[in-house]
Design an enzyme around this catalytic site. Sequence first.
Site, PDB file in Angstrom:
ATOM      1  N   ASP A 119      84.258  56.144  55.124  1.00  0.00           N
ATOM      2  CA  ASP A 119      83.595  54.868  55.417  1.00  0.00           C
ATOM      3  C   ASP A 119      82.771  54.382  54.235  1.00  0.00           C
ATOM      4  OD1 ASP A 119      84.406  53.962  57.959  1.00  0.00           O
ATOM      5  OD2 ASP A 119      83.364  55.645  58.866  1.00  0.00           O
ATOM      6  N   CYS A 138      81.869  65.374  54.023  1.00  0.00           N
ATOM      7  CA  CYS A 138      82.929  65.655  55.001  1.00  0.00           C
ATOM      8  C   CYS A 138      84.000  64.566  55.002  1.00  0.00           C
ATOM      9  CB  CYS A 138      82.351  65.845  56.392  1.00  0.00           C
ATOM     10  SG  CYS A 138      81.474  64.409  56.996  1.00  0.00           S
TER      11      CYS A 138
END
Length: 585
Positions: free
Chosen positions: A467, A514
Amino acid sequence: MKIVRKLEGLSASRGIAIGPVFCLADETPVSIPRYPISESEAETHWLRFETALELSRKELFLLKDDQNKEQSLILEAHLMMLSDPEFIPQIKKALFSRLFNIEYVLKEKVNEAAGMLRATGDAYLAERAVDIEDAFDRIINHLLSPSLKTKKSGQKTRFIPPGAIFAARNLKPSETLALKGSGIVGIILEEGGATSHVAILARSWHLPAVMGVRGLLDGLVDGKEVILDAVDGLVIVDASSDTVAAYRLRLRSDMRQQAENAVERSALVKAQCETTDGTILTLRANIALAEEAASSLEEGAGGIGLFRSEFLFLGADGFPDEETQFVAYQTAVENMAGAPVIIRTLDAGADKMVGEQLDLAEKNPLLGWRAVRYCLDRRDLFKTQLRALLRASAFGDLRIMFPMISNVEELDAVLEVLDECKAECLRDGIPFKTDLKAGIMVEIPSAAVCADLLARKADFMSIGTNDLIQYTMAVDRENPKVSHLYDCYNPAVLRLIAQTIEAGKKSRTEVSMCGEMAGDPAAVFLLAGMGLRSFSMAPTLITQVKEFIRKVSIEDAEALAKSVLELSTARNIRKLLQEKIKAYE
Ligand code: PEP
Ligand code: MG
């Protein structure tokens, strides 16, 4: 003569597959598989039949209530057929005498019965033949495929032959979940990118996948043999026999290679991820389902760095209750034998819509009511999840991570709800880990810019590059038309990462990553040089990252990071990185 079609896309999960294609957008019926079974297997097939029969009956009951009188009568007739006291035992008898798979035997019996009715020449009976086929097709569909359900279009059930390559325009994460265990050998999508949730799941399941293949479905029909080359991002339709033979050879040699590497691999699984000059990196796993925790230990994961809890909400009909969630979280924690398990709270929205979000039709869902924004408005739901997490925390090193935090107020708000849940647990005598760590995802540029402020309140920060790149570059991570802008090596992205690492260092807050960038050995090399020490990735990528890092020194990584941060284009950064990596090959 066949015309070879060679289509390009993005390799999202490496590997090669060859097989008949199954197109979701194409409604052409596919043939029912036929294979012999043993007597003991026939017992299992009969049980499967009974389950599918029961499911079909339930569906018909539900459907019946929604119809007008005439349609309701038809469904009533279907229900009667599914309870026929003569026909059902005949199917059982045929299964145990013919000893072929139940789908095949059932279809054979249905064809026989329908054929007899048609042969009478009576128009009324011929119509009943159609009804029999219709009613029993419902069972055959249940037997042969997972259900692909969408809230808007109702139930879409089709059977997928094992060994097929699944092709579609796009898939929702819930639809992807329904493919688990279907026996498909690869996935091709016209849309989607390497960080779409379909891609993330495909990597977890070791399924080769290519995304963003424009024009894929044009003229493609079920059953056509395709080559899925998810190493070079290619899909070949109607390949020449020479090409097929060459790919089959490659597949076999890949399998041989894997078997030969097994010993080396098992040593790697046990080894530390340590540079030649003694710096140790922590490698954890990203998972979507609790049962993946155990298999990630087998890949050498030092914990779970990201458990995407939203898949629990997408797979179920409606939201899972506290008990269901508790069992999933507890399973993950217990399977990890004391290692940390970071569970992210519900990150619903955008491409992972749940419940009422589906009906919302936001203008910009990526910028809308998602993740903690949604949870803070739906406190009931949020508190149910937090309570389940707190209860599971009594069983190991569970840590809670909040997604899409954009500012300090938002972090304060979620921590307040967590405190409220803790107080309730204390009041009710429910044990939980009192020193439980609560951290955040840094995946919105505002969070990276203010990482120093957030680090004062968060116990840890995990950089979500999927994102972060999307929002920094204003590029939809699933849109192949603008995928050239989606680059983790863009200097703006690297600066935000560097800033977050620095903020963590100053406030002694653990920082990890992550996002998918953390599964790329070259990127881990660079990031280690930038000071990052903890990474979480698809379990299948852990050994390859480890293998590479064990060849490099932190001194080289730091020198590389220094040079990279001075470069002004992603292209030059990639070039430099490739040169450096070559030296280790
Ligand atoms: C990320 O954004 O990098 C991330 C790990 O979360 P997701 O891919 O689930 O959005
Ligand atoms: Mg994210």
